[in-house]
Design an enzyme around this catalytic site. Structure first.
Site, mmCIF file in Angstrom:
data_model
loop_
_atom_site.group_PDB
_atom_site.id
_atom_site.type_symbol
_atom_site.label_atom_id
_atom_site.label_comp_id
_atom_site.label_asym_id
_atom_site.label_seq_id
_atom_site.Cartn_x
_atom_site.Cartn_y
_atom_site.Cartn_z
ATOM 1 N N PRO A 15 -29.070 -89.186 25.692
ATOM 2 C CA PRO A 15 -30.105 -89.873 26.477
ATOM 3 C C PRO A 15 -31.166 -90.450 25.537
ATOM 4 C CG PRO A 15 -29.630 -87.689 27.377
ATOM 5 C CD PRO A 15 -28.952 -87.763 26.037
ATOM 6 N N ALA A 16 -31.624 -91.655 25.819
ATOM 7 C CA ALA A 16 -32.597 -92.290 24.926
ATOM 8 C C ALA A 16 -33.978 -91.637 25.044
ATOM 9 C CB ALA A 16 -32.695 -93.780 25.256
ATOM 10 N N LEU A 19 -37.767 -85.037 26.585
ATOM 11 C CA LEU A 19 -39.043 -84.310 26.594
ATOM 12 C C LEU A 19 -39.219 -83.620 25.249
ATOM 13 C CD1 LEU A 19 -41.456 -83.184 28.420
ATOM 14 C CD2 LEU A 19 -40.082 -81.081 28.526
ATOM 15 N N GLY A 20 -40.377 -83.805 24.631
ATOM 16 C CA GLY A 20 -40.729 -83.066 23.421
ATOM 17 C C GLY A 20 -41.567 -81.858 23.791
ATOM 18 N N ASP A 45 -36.174 -81.919 23.207
ATOM 19 C CA ASP A 45 -36.326 -81.795 21.753
ATOM 20 C C ASP A 45 -37.240 -80.622 21.429
ATOM 21 O OD1 ASP A 45 -36.223 -82.836 18.904
ATOM 22 O OD2 ASP A 45 -38.380 -82.820 19.272
ATOM 23 N N TYR A 50 -41.451 -74.619 16.473
ATOM 24 C CA TYR A 50 -42.347 -74.744 17.639
ATOM 25 C C TYR A 50 -42.534 -73.396 18.341
ATOM 26 C CZ TYR A 50 -41.328 -79.786 17.183
ATOM 27 O OH TYR A 50 -41.153 -81.070 16.724
ATOM 28 N N LYS A 75 -34.323 -78.017 15.573
ATOM 29 C CA LYS A 75 -34.484 -78.334 14.147
ATOM 30 C C LYS A 75 -34.654 -77.049 13.346
ATOM 31 C CE LYS A 75 -37.490 -82.081 15.761
ATOM 32 N NZ LYS A 75 -38.167 -81.422 16.885
ATOM 33 N N HIS A 108 -35.806 -80.279 9.793
ATOM 34 C CA HIS A 108 -37.112 -80.702 10.320
ATOM 35 C C HIS A 108 -37.899 -81.556 9.330
ATOM 36 C CE1 HIS A 108 -40.308 -79.202 13.383
ATOM 37 N NE2 HIS A 108 -40.641 -80.396 12.945
HETATM 38 N N1 LIG Z 1 -40.079 -84.077 13.692
HETATM 39 C C1 LIG Z 1 -41.371 -83.883 13.583
HETATM 40 O O1 LIG Z 1 -41.916 -83.625 12.498
HETATM 41 C C2 LIG Z 1 -42.220 -83.972 14.807
HETATM 42 C C3 LIG Z 1 -43.624 -83.999 14.701
HETATM 43 C C4 LIG Z 1 -44.372 -84.095 15.861
HETATM 44 C C5 LIG Z 1 -43.721 -84.186 17.100
HETATM 45 N N2 LIG Z 1 -42.357 -84.125 17.183
HETATM 46 C C6 LIG Z 1 -41.640 -84.193 18.483
HETATM 47 O O2 LIG Z 1 -42.109 -85.322 19.203
HETATM 48 C C7 LIG Z 1 -42.638 -84.893 20.453
HETATM 49 C C8 LIG Z 1 -43.759 -85.808 20.891
HETATM 50 O O3 LIG Z 1 -44.751 -85.925 19.888
HETATM 51 P P1 LIG Z 1 -46.266 -85.484 20.089
HETATM 52 O O4 LIG Z 1 -46.304 -84.342 21.009
HETATM 53 O O5 LIG Z 1 -46.834 -85.339 18.738
HETATM 54 O O6 LIG Z 1 -46.968 -86.767 20.714
HETATM 55 P P2 LIG Z 1 -46.838 -87.665 22.021
HETATM 56 O O7 LIG Z 1 -45.675 -87.284 22.839
HETATM 57 O O8 LIG Z 1 -46.971 -89.066 21.566
HETATM 58 O O9 LIG Z 1 -48.187 -87.313 22.794
HETATM 59 C C9 LIG Z 1 -48.404 -86.089 23.389
HETATM 60 C C10 LIG Z 1 -49.861 -86.021 23.853
HETATM 61 O O10 LIG Z 1 -50.107 -87.016 24.854
HETATM 62 C C11 LIG Z 1 -50.443 -86.390 26.101
HETATM 63 N N3 LIG Z 1 -49.715 -87.165 27.134
HETATM 64 C C12 LIG Z 1 -48.410 -87.050 27.486
HETATM 65 N N4 LIG Z 1 -48.095 -87.956 28.405
HETATM 66 C C13 LIG Z 1 -49.214 -88.673 28.665
HETATM 67 C C14 LIG Z 1 -49.514 -89.759 29.532
HETATM 68 N N5 LIG Z 1 -48.575 -90.282 30.321
HETATM 69 N N6 LIG Z 1 -50.772 -90.249 29.517
HETATM 70 C C15 LIG Z 1 -51.741 -89.724 28.721
HETATM 71 N N7 LIG Z 1 -51.502 -88.696 27.857
HETATM 72 C C16 LIG Z 1 -50.256 -88.180 27.838
HETATM 73 C C17 LIG Z 1 -50.022 -84.938 25.977
HETATM 74 O O11 LIG Z 1 -50.856 -84.058 26.678
HETATM 75 P P3 LIG Z 1 -50.381 -83.130 27.918
HETATM 76 O O12 LIG Z 1 -49.277 -82.225 27.448
HETATM 77 O O13 LIG Z 1 -51.640 -82.380 28.255
HETATM 78 O O14 LIG Z 1 -49.942 -84.075 28.995
HETATM 79 C C18 LIG Z 1 -50.203 -84.704 24.467
HETATM 80 O O15 LIG Z 1 -51.584 -84.468 24.177
HETATM 81 C C19 LIG Z 1 -43.065 -83.467 20.174
HETATM 82 O O16 LIG Z 1 -43.299 -82.712 21.332
HETATM 83 C C20 LIG Z 1 -41.904 -82.981 19.363
HETATM 84 O O17 LIG Z 1 -40.788 -82.708 20.189
HETATM 85 C C21 LIG Z 1 -41.608 -84.034 16.051
#
Ligand SMILES: NC(=O)c1ccc[n+]([C@@H]2O[C@H](COP(=O)([O-])OP(=O)(O)OC[C@H]3O[C@@H](n4cnc5c(N)ncnc54)[C@H](OP(=O)(O)O)[C@@H]3O)[C@@H](O)[C@H]2O)c1
Length: 292
Positions: A15-16, A19-20, A45, A50, A75, A108
């Site tokens: 799936p493209a 949920l993270g 993911d 985590y 990861k 990771h």
């Molecule tokens: N490989 C890596 O090194 C790495 C690093 C970072 C992240 N990741 C993965 O990528 C995923 C996503 O990245 P991320 O969590 O850093 O950032 P993101 O998904 O871009 O943003 C998440 C933030 O935005 C809020 N949010 C979510 N939906 C929203 C909406 N529709 N409107 C307004 N705010 C919203 C969330 O708060 P609420 O939860 O309060 O809604 C949270 O504060 C992670 O969960 C993880 O699975 C991987």
């Protein structure tokens, strides 16, 4: 309409949009996973680092959706790099998730200070692929040079490189390197979370270009940004623990951006990443142990 699935370089369909769960507190993670799966998400993911793989597994079981319909991605953390260590790290993850097989397993981070250990860990996950314990393998946060080196020293081209991509940090060079090797770009912090967490003054969700496009389509800024990812053919894994946002972030399959709008969003790139340079992480600074 953009495809809802992407095909990885080994033919596996993924799936493209998923949920993270980075920074989803364990007590909120199961509920978020159940909500997402019941909303229609089929990709989750997570990561050993985590500390919520158990709660992800619990959410999968509680959702009522058959395991075979769900694409589970996790990861391995750097403290589990090395060949035997990575095999052991995988066993820790599957035990916590409560699954026999992982759909996509990533390294990771590159351990730039000891890339030999990264290579050995990758060779271990190649073995897991051969043995059918995982359906696809890949990496995260690998620079173009690291990708070249990894590919020259191992047998399986990664299916995915998961990297930070959002409208303020579009990473054209890293994406081009992924494309050159036939590696799917999967975007972390897709709506700019890496900026928001770190209290940057700029938030792509408030950008006037994004909000104007959102108004035009009666969509939200997050939906426009996620649509931009899909139009580019990326995979994106927005994180939320709030039911209304989990639903909002998945409601992106009923509109399309024009070529001009995609270009307008591309042009918002600042070249400034949120968070540290991935190559600066090492075992001294980030070598915490992943519990059994
Ligand atoms: N490989 C890596 O090194 C790495 C690093 C970072 C992240 N990741 C993965 O990528 C995923 C996503 O990245 P991320 O969590 O850093 O950032 P993101 O998904 O871009 O943003 C998440 C933030 O935005 C809020 N949010 C979510 N939906 C929203 C909406 N529709 N409107 C307004 N705010 C919203 C969330 O708060 P609420 O939860 O309060 O809604 C949270 O504060 C992670 O969960 C993880 O699975 C991987």
């Amino acid at each position: 309409m953009t495809q809802t699935h992407v095909t990885l370089n080994n033919g596996v369909k993924m799936p493209a949009l998923g949920l993270g769960v980075f920074q989803s507190a364990p007590e909120e993670t199961t509920g978020a996973v159940v909500t997402a799966l019941q909303t229609g998400y089929r990709l989750i993911d997570t990561a050993a680092a985590y500390f919520n793989e158990r709660e992800v597994g619990e959410g999968i079981r509680r959702s009522g959706i058959d395991r075979s319909e769900i694409f589970v991605e996790t990861k391995l953390w750097m403290s589990d790099y090395g060949y035997d260590e990575a095999l052991h790290g995988f066993e820790k993850s599957v035990r916590k998730l409560g699954v026999d097989q992982v759909d996509l397993l990533l390294l990771h981070q590159p351990l730039a200070s000891d890339f030999g250990k990264t290579i050995a860990a990758y060779q271990a996950i190649e073995t897991l692929l051969t043995d059918g314990r995982v359906r696809a393998i890949g990496v995260s946060n690998q620079t173009p040079a690291e990708l070249d080196e990894l590919i020259s020293r191992t047998g399986v081209v990664p299916a995915v490189n998961q990297i930070q991509v959002h409208p303020y940090y579009t990473q054209p060079q890293w994406r081009a390197a992924n494309d050159r090797h036939g590696i799917l770009t999967q975007c972390w912090s897709p709506i700019g979370g890496a900026y928001v967490y770190r209290d940057f003054k700029k938030n792509p969700l408030e950008d006037s270009v994004i909000t104007a496009i959102a108004d035009k389509y009666s969509k939200t800024p997050a939906q426009v940004i996620l649509r931009w990812h899909l139009e580019h053919g990326f995979s994106a894994i927005p994180k939320s623990v709030k039911a209304h946002r989990i639903a909002e972030n998945f409601d992106v399959f009923d509109f399309a951006l024009t070529t001009g709008e995609i270009a307008e969003i591309d042009a918002l790139d600042t070249g400034v990443r949120g968070g540290p340079d991935p190559d600066s992480l090492n075992l001294a600074s980030h070598g915490f142990v992943i519990p059994e």
